[in-house]
Motif scaffolding. Structure first.
Motif, short mmCIF file in Angstrom:
data_model
loop_
_atom_site.label_atom_id
_atom_site.label_comp_id
_atom_site.label_asym_id
_atom_site.label_seq_id
_atom_site.Cartn_x
_atom_site.Cartn_y
_atom_site.Cartn_z
N VAL A 63 0.85 -1.20 0.00
CA VAL A 63 0.00 0.00 0.00
C VAL A 63 0.88 1.25 0.00
CG1 VAL A 63 -1.76 1.29 1.29
CG2 VAL A 63 -1.84 -1.22 1.22
N LYS A 64 0.53 2.21 -0.83
CA LYS A 64 1.27 3.47 -0.92
C LYS A 64 0.72 4.47 0.10
CE LYS A 64 3.78 2.26 -4.47
NZ LYS A 64 5.17 1.98 -4.32
N VAL A 65 1.58 5.34 0.55
CA VAL A 65 1.20 6.38 1.49
C VAL A 65 0.03 7.20 0.94
CG1 VAL A 65 1.99 8.54 2.56
CG2 VAL A 65 3.44 6.50 2.64
N ALA A 66 0.05 7.50 -0.35
CA ALA A 66 -1.00 8.30 -0.98
C ALA A 66 -2.39 7.69 -0.79
CB ALA A 66 -0.71 8.47 -2.47
N GLU A 67 -2.45 6.37 -0.62
CA GLU A 67 -3.73 5.68 -0.49
C GLU A 67 -4.36 5.85 0.89
OE1 GLU A 67 -3.71 1.57 -2.04
OE2 GLU A 67 -1.75 2.07 -2.91
N ILE A 68 -3.55 6.16 1.90
CA ILE A 68 -4.09 6.23 3.26
C ILE A 68 -3.93 7.59 3.92
CG2 ILE A 68 -3.66 3.76 3.57
CD1 ILE A 68 -1.45 4.68 5.65
N MET A 69 -3.16 8.48 3.32
CA MET A 69 -2.88 9.77 3.95
C MET A 69 -4.14 10.65 4.00
SD MET A 69 -0.84 11.85 1.01
CE MET A 69 -1.72 12.59 -0.36
N THR A 70 -4.12 11.60 4.90
CA THR A 70 -5.13 12.64 4.93
C THR A 70 -4.68 13.71 3.96
OG1 THR A 70 -5.63 12.18 7.24
CG2 THR A 70 -6.29 14.34 6.40
N ALA A 71 -5.45 13.91 2.89
CA ALA A 71 -5.03 14.83 1.83
C ALA A 71 -5.49 16.27 2.07
CB ALA A 71 -5.55 14.35 0.48
N ASN A 72 -6.67 16.45 2.63
CA ASN A 72 -7.17 17.79 2.90
C ASN A 72 -6.68 18.24 4.27
OD1 ASN A 72 -8.60 17.87 0.46
ND2 ASN A 72 -10.28 16.72 1.39
N VAL A 73 -5.43 18.66 4.29
CA VAL A 73 -4.74 18.94 5.54
C VAL A 73 -5.13 20.30 6.10
CG1 VAL A 73 -2.49 19.13 6.65
CG2 VAL A 73 -2.80 17.57 4.75
N ILE A 74 -5.44 20.29 7.37
CA ILE A 74 -5.69 21.54 8.10
C ILE A 74 -4.34 22.03 8.59
CG2 ILE A 74 -6.78 22.54 10.13
CD1 ILE A 74 -8.89 20.26 9.83
N THR A 75 -4.03 23.29 8.31
CA THR A 75 -2.74 23.85 8.71
C THR A 75 -2.96 25.10 9.55
OG1 THR A 75 -2.54 25.25 6.74
CG2 THR A 75 -1.64 23.01 6.60
N VAL A 76 -1.90 25.52 10.20
CA VAL A 76 -1.90 26.78 10.95
C VAL A 76 -0.65 27.56 10.55
CG1 VAL A 76 -3.23 25.92 12.91
CG2 VAL A 76 -0.74 25.73 12.94
N SER A 77 -0.63 28.84 10.88
CA SER A 77 0.54 29.66 10.60
C SER A 77 1.39 29.77 11.87
CB SER A 77 0.11 31.06 10.16
OG SER A 77 -0.28 31.83 11.28
#
Length: 142
Positions: free
Chosen positions: A70-84
């Motif tokens: 399994v590739k990381v791309a298949e399980i990662m959270t793609a819509n990442v919440i970020t902060v400054s």
């Protein structure tokens, strides 16, 4: 509460990351090597996601998949919440609680400058309480 940039000063410049094309097994090795619970998923200098031990547990192990396939791309959270870096720690705690997340990438413009965890925030709160207790104890003893 202090800005996130203050927390990052204590952590050092290391950014632990992995490519979305890497296998989940490779990601687990990086997590273990650095003693962290999540990695930034990056293509060159661009943040594309976050992958965590929780992702592995829920999306690979419990589903009987092979982490070496399994590739990381298949399980990662793609819509990442970020902060400054200027985001206050209290706002981060609120965001993490509301979104039920444990890690927040810190982004300055287009550049990823770090990642904080719920543990970083809790350690900071505890340190602040200890300082307050020391100050109050000193005041009372005078």
């Amino acid at each position: 509460m202090k800005p996130v940039s203050e927390l990052l000063k204590n952590r050092g410049p290391a950014l632990f990351h992995i490519s979305p094309d890497a296998t989940v097994f490779e990601a687990l090795q990086v997590l273990e090597r650095h003693g962290v619970g999540a990695l930034l998923v990056m293509v060159d200098q661009t943040l594309t996601g976050v992958v965590s031990e929780r992702d592995y547990t829920r999306k690979v192990a419990l589903q009987g998949k092979n982490s070496k396939e399994v590739k990381v791309a298949e399980i990662m959270t793609a819509n990442v919440i970020t902060v400054s870096p200027a985001t206050r720690t209290r706002a981060c705690m609120t965001l993490m609680s509301q979104k039920r997340i444990r890690h927040l990438p810190v982004v300055d413009g287009d550049q990823v400058v770090g990642m904080i965890s719920i543990r970083d925030l809790m350690d900071d709160i505890i340190e602040g309480h200890e300082q307050t207790i020391e100050q109050l104890t000193s005041y009372i003893q005078q």
